[in-house]
Design a protein around this motif. Sequence first.
Motif, mmCIF file in Angstrom:
data_model
loop_
_atom_site.group_PDB
_atom_site.id
_atom_site.type_symbol
_atom_site.label_atom_id
_atom_site.label_comp_id
_atom_site.label_asym_id
_atom_site.label_seq_id
_atom_site.Cartn_x
_atom_site.Cartn_y
_atom_site.Cartn_z
ATOM 1 N N ASP A 253 0.824 -1.206 0.000
ATOM 2 C CA ASP A 253 0.000 0.000 0.000
ATOM 3 C C ASP A 253 0.861 1.260 0.000
ATOM 4 O OD1 ASP A 253 -2.203 1.633 0.007
ATOM 5 O OD2 ASP A 253 -2.708 1.318 2.116
ATOM 6 N N GLN A 268 0.795 6.790 0.938
ATOM 7 C CA GLN A 268 -0.034 5.596 1.069
ATOM 8 C C GLN A 268 -1.033 5.586 -0.077
ATOM 9 O OE1 GLN A 268 -1.914 5.054 4.899
ATOM 10 N NE2 GLN A 268 -3.545 3.796 4.016
ATOM 11 N N THR A 270 -3.778 3.967 -0.797
ATOM 12 C CA THR A 270 -5.219 3.952 -0.543
ATOM 13 C C THR A 270 -5.741 5.258 0.052
ATOM 14 O OG1 THR A 270 -4.794 2.801 1.546
ATOM 15 C CG2 THR A 270 -5.424 1.448 -0.346
ATOM 16 N N LEU A 280 -7.472 -0.480 -2.948
ATOM 17 C CA LEU A 280 -6.135 -1.036 -3.152
ATOM 18 C C LEU A 280 -6.116 -1.713 -4.519
ATOM 19 C CD1 LEU A 280 -3.364 -1.388 -1.821
ATOM 20 C CD2 LEU A 280 -4.149 -3.595 -0.960
#
Length: 410
Positions: A253, A268, A270, A280
């Motif tokens: 991620d 990150q 997501t 994701l």
Amino acid sequence: IKQLAYQRHLQGINPFTGAVSLDGSQLPQVGGHESIRPGSSSSIEDLLSYNVYRSDNGTSFDMIANVLSPTLTYTDNDVVNGTTYWYYVTAVYNEGESGPSDTVSATPIAPSEFFDDFESYAPGVQLTVQSTNWTTWSGTPGTGEDPFVSDAQAFSGSNSVVIVQNNDLVKTFGSLTSGKWKISFYVYIPTGKAGYFNTLAGFTPNPFNWAMECYFDLGGSGRLLGGSSTAVTFSWAPDTWQLVEVIVDLNNDLAEFRFNGASIHTWQWTLGASGGGSPLRLDASDLFGATANDQMYFDDYGIEEYIVGIGDDQPQIPAEFSLQQNYPNPFNPSTVIKYALKENANVTLTIYNMLGQEVKTLVSAHQAAGIKEAAWDGTNNSGAQVASGIYIYRLEANDFVASRKMLLMK
């Protein structure tokens, strides 16, 4: 009373994992024993397990797994990409084993790395009219969304694609949900012009979702939206080709944006483009002409499985053979070529000119599996410096063959 389900149909087959997933959806018959159904006098406890059978020819089956109830799924990881497999399942009760379910088949496939230098297309003609490898936002070739192939600028060869206002070009990836991937291409923006692209975690048929956005604003200022509504700034230069890289590590991620080899931002994945959240998943690239000032040429577009983790320079044994783009590129006086060997291999890495003539052999040896690299200093096999221009480097490793272009500028 809970309904009994068993694996009858293949669902959720992910062609990028080299695995086949079975998911239960129907009810079996057990000889003279009626299957358990809602409202029947039998109970779920009558079911002990399921047997999974597989064949690689559709006729001769072997049992490959016993799955205990109440688990309703099974993933077969012991498969070879490109091979078709047939499956059926049976249910096991105290009374014995049921007859077979319907037989179904699946063919797992390996990740398809993609590269396009646009040399096979006619300049002055819209791209998706000529190629089914690309699409537009609305899926309609030949409209105002469809950009033109151009011979006005090119990083390699003679062609590129130019994105102007209202062009909306999309490259889909097939809803990747695992692995580490690198999207790369070169951009050229003339003085007084601008450009834009984004990377999508959701594209048709999935809900649209922007995972990152990149703006090449007028005057050489750049903005990146990744994980936050606060943009990360960088600089770009007009009238020159510059390398764009978006690295997405779906296993961890993480995502990274690199420009001309320099890391600009890591976030990150997501969190999405502006921090509002993304699935994701890696679904598509979108190159969009957002304003009347937009005129962005791009060339040598590719997506490949990435070998080294984001923020981690420690190599690992790769899952596949691959050949990476050299760095730096363009270069003077030297450059480094990285490649991956999934197993021990007889390796040849050779430089050719655009006439197909051998310039220099960099590697000719048996090498162990792993991440490798070789440097080229711009000399030929005799040690003499070669002229500026485009060169091709070709990797042969066992049955794997791949080649890429690079530019020596003096």
